[in-house]
Motif scaffolding. Structure first.
Motif, PDB file in Angstrom:
ATOM      1  N   GLY A  16      -3.486 -73.272 -46.604  1.00 29.25           N
ATOM      2  CA  GLY A  16      -4.484 -74.131 -47.231  1.00 29.25           C
ATOM      3  C   GLY A  16      -5.311 -74.853 -46.186  1.00 29.25           C
ATOM      4  O   GLY A  16      -5.432 -74.406 -45.046  1.00 29.25           O
ATOM      5  N   ARG A  17      -5.824 -76.007 -46.571  1.00 28.61           N
ATOM      6  CA  ARG A  17      -6.723 -76.785 -45.723  1.00 28.61           C
ATOM      7  C   ARG A  17      -5.927 -77.701 -44.806  1.00 28.61           C
ATOM      8  O   ARG A  17      -6.004 -78.921 -44.926  1.00 28.61           O
ATOM      9  CB  ARG A  17      -7.692 -77.573 -46.594  1.00 28.61           C
ATOM     10  CG  ARG A  17      -8.538 -76.695 -47.505  1.00 28.61           C
ATOM     11  CD  ARG A  17      -9.467 -77.502 -48.366  1.00 28.61           C
ATOM     12  NE  ARG A  17     -10.480 -78.152 -47.573  1.00 28.61           N
ATOM     13  CZ  ARG A  17     -11.623 -77.596 -47.183  1.00 28.61           C
ATOM     14  NH1 ARG A  17     -11.893 -76.357 -47.513  1.00 28.61           N
ATOM     15  NH2 ARG A  17     -12.492 -78.275 -46.472  1.00 28.61           N
ATOM     16  N   ARG A 103      -9.037 -80.508 -40.942  1.00 24.63           N
ATOM     17  CA  ARG A 103      -7.764 -79.951 -41.394  1.00 24.63           C
ATOM     18  C   ARG A 103      -6.593 -80.566 -40.633  1.00 24.63           C
ATOM     19  O   ARG A 103      -6.049 -79.960 -39.708  1.00 24.63           O
ATOM     20  CB  ARG A 103      -7.771 -78.438 -41.238  1.00 24.63           C
ATOM     21  CG  ARG A 103      -8.817 -77.780 -42.112  1.00 24.63           C
ATOM     22  CD  ARG A 103      -8.913 -76.295 -41.845  1.00 24.63           C
ATOM     23  NE  ARG A 103     -10.003 -75.703 -42.592  1.00 24.63           N
ATOM     24  CZ  ARG A 103      -9.887 -75.133 -43.777  1.00 24.63           C
ATOM     25  NH1 ARG A 103      -8.721 -75.065 -44.347  1.00 24.63           N
ATOM     26  NH2 ARG A 103     -10.936 -74.620 -44.366  1.00 24.63           N
ATOM     27  N   PRO A 104      -6.168 -81.777 -41.033  1.00 23.64           N
ATOM     28  CA  PRO A 104      -5.018 -82.405 -40.362  1.00 23.64           C
ATOM     29  C   PRO A 104      -3.717 -81.696 -40.720  1.00 23.64           C
ATOM     30  O   PRO A 104      -3.674 -80.884 -41.645  1.00 23.64           O
ATOM     31  CB  PRO A 104      -5.030 -83.829 -40.930  1.00 23.64           C
ATOM     32  CG  PRO A 104      -5.679 -83.689 -42.269  1.00 23.64           C
ATOM     33  CD  PRO A 104      -6.703 -82.596 -42.105  1.00 23.64           C
ATOM     34  N   ALA A 105      -2.666 -82.009 -39.989  1.00 24.41           N
ATOM     35  CA  ALA A 105      -1.341 -81.539 -40.373  1.00 24.41           C
ATOM     36  C   ALA A 105      -1.035 -82.146 -41.745  1.00 24.41           C
ATOM     37  O   ALA A 105      -1.437 -83.278 -42.036  1.00 24.41           O
ATOM     38  CB  ALA A 105      -0.307 -81.977 -39.345  1.00 24.41           C
ATOM     39  N   SER A 106      -0.352 -81.394 -42.607  1.00 21.87           N
ATOM     40  CA  SER A 106      -0.156 -81.864 -43.983  1.00 21.87           C
ATOM     41  C   SER A 106       1.157 -81.385 -44.570  1.00 21.87           C
ATOM     42  O   SER A 106       1.647 -80.319 -44.221  1.00 21.87           O
ATOM     43  CB  SER A 106      -1.278 -81.352 -44.890  1.00 21.87           C
ATOM     44  OG  SER A 106      -2.520 -81.823 -44.466  1.00 21.87           O
ATOM     45  N   THR A 107       1.661 -82.192 -45.482  1.00 21.63           N
ATOM     46  CA  THR A 107       2.828 -81.838 -46.281  1.00 21.63           C
ATOM     47  C   THR A 107       2.525 -82.221 -47.719  1.00 21.63           C
ATOM     48  O   THR A 107       1.965 -83.289 -47.969  1.00 21.63           O
ATOM     49  CB  THR A 107       4.077 -82.607 -45.804  1.00 21.63           C
ATOM     50  OG1 THR A 107       4.325 -82.272 -44.439  1.00 21.63           O
ATOM     51  CG2 THR A 107       5.297 -82.271 -46.638  1.00 21.63           C
ATOM     52  N   ALA A 108       2.878 -81.359 -48.663  1.00 23.13           N
ATOM     53  CA  ALA A 108       2.733 -81.667 -50.086  1.00 23.13           C
ATOM     54  C   ALA A 108       4.095 -81.484 -50.747  1.00 23.13           C
ATOM     55  O   ALA A 108       4.790 -80.510 -50.481  1.00 23.13           O
ATOM     56  CB  ALA A 108       1.709 -80.751 -50.741  1.00 23.13           C
TER      57      ALA A 108
END
Length: 130
Positions: A16-17, A103-108
């Motif tokens: 993803g983004r 696009r930062p590092a991400s967790t969902a």
């Protein structure tokens, strides 16, 4: 701000983004934003996930602006959701509206509920300060 984005060939490309890893240059000041919830300045909460996602990102960008930082200074996001998107991809759309191509590092993470049962989304962030 010279964030360095890493998406090594040794792992699958981001789905993803987001970026797999973001390197912060030495000597940079960081700020940690508490989980932002979908409460507007007037205390109202939208009924839909789309409206709530938009409000959360508006809150994040407003806090950053108050510190002189842009959304492009975000290093990491953690998103907590209580329901799946309704097929309109509204959380990603809100993210793109406020973050653009950043696009930062991400967790969902899907959770059973948040502190207030009417909230469908909460996001915390880490960002660099100018």
């Amino acid at each position: 701000m010279n964030l360095v984005f890493h998406n090594p060939d040794s792992v699958a490309a981001p789905l993803g983004r987001y970026t797999h890893a973001v390197e912060v240059p030495a000597g940079q000041r960081m700020v940690f934003l508490s989980g932002q919830v979908p409460v507007a300045l007037d205390g109202t909460v939208a009924d839909t996930l789309a409206g709530q996602a938009d409000q959360v990102y508006a809150n994040i960008t407003a806090i950053l602006a108050s510190l002189g930082a842009l959304p492009s200074s975000i290093v990491k996001l953690t998103t907590f959701l209580t329901e799946e998107d309704d097929g309109t991809d509204c959380v990603r759309q809100a993210r793109a509206k406020y973050l653009g191509e950043h696009r930062p590092a991400s967790t969902a993470v899907f959770v059973s509920r948040l502190v207030d049962p009417s909230w469908k989304i909460e996001i915390d962030a880490v960002a660099l300060l100018p």
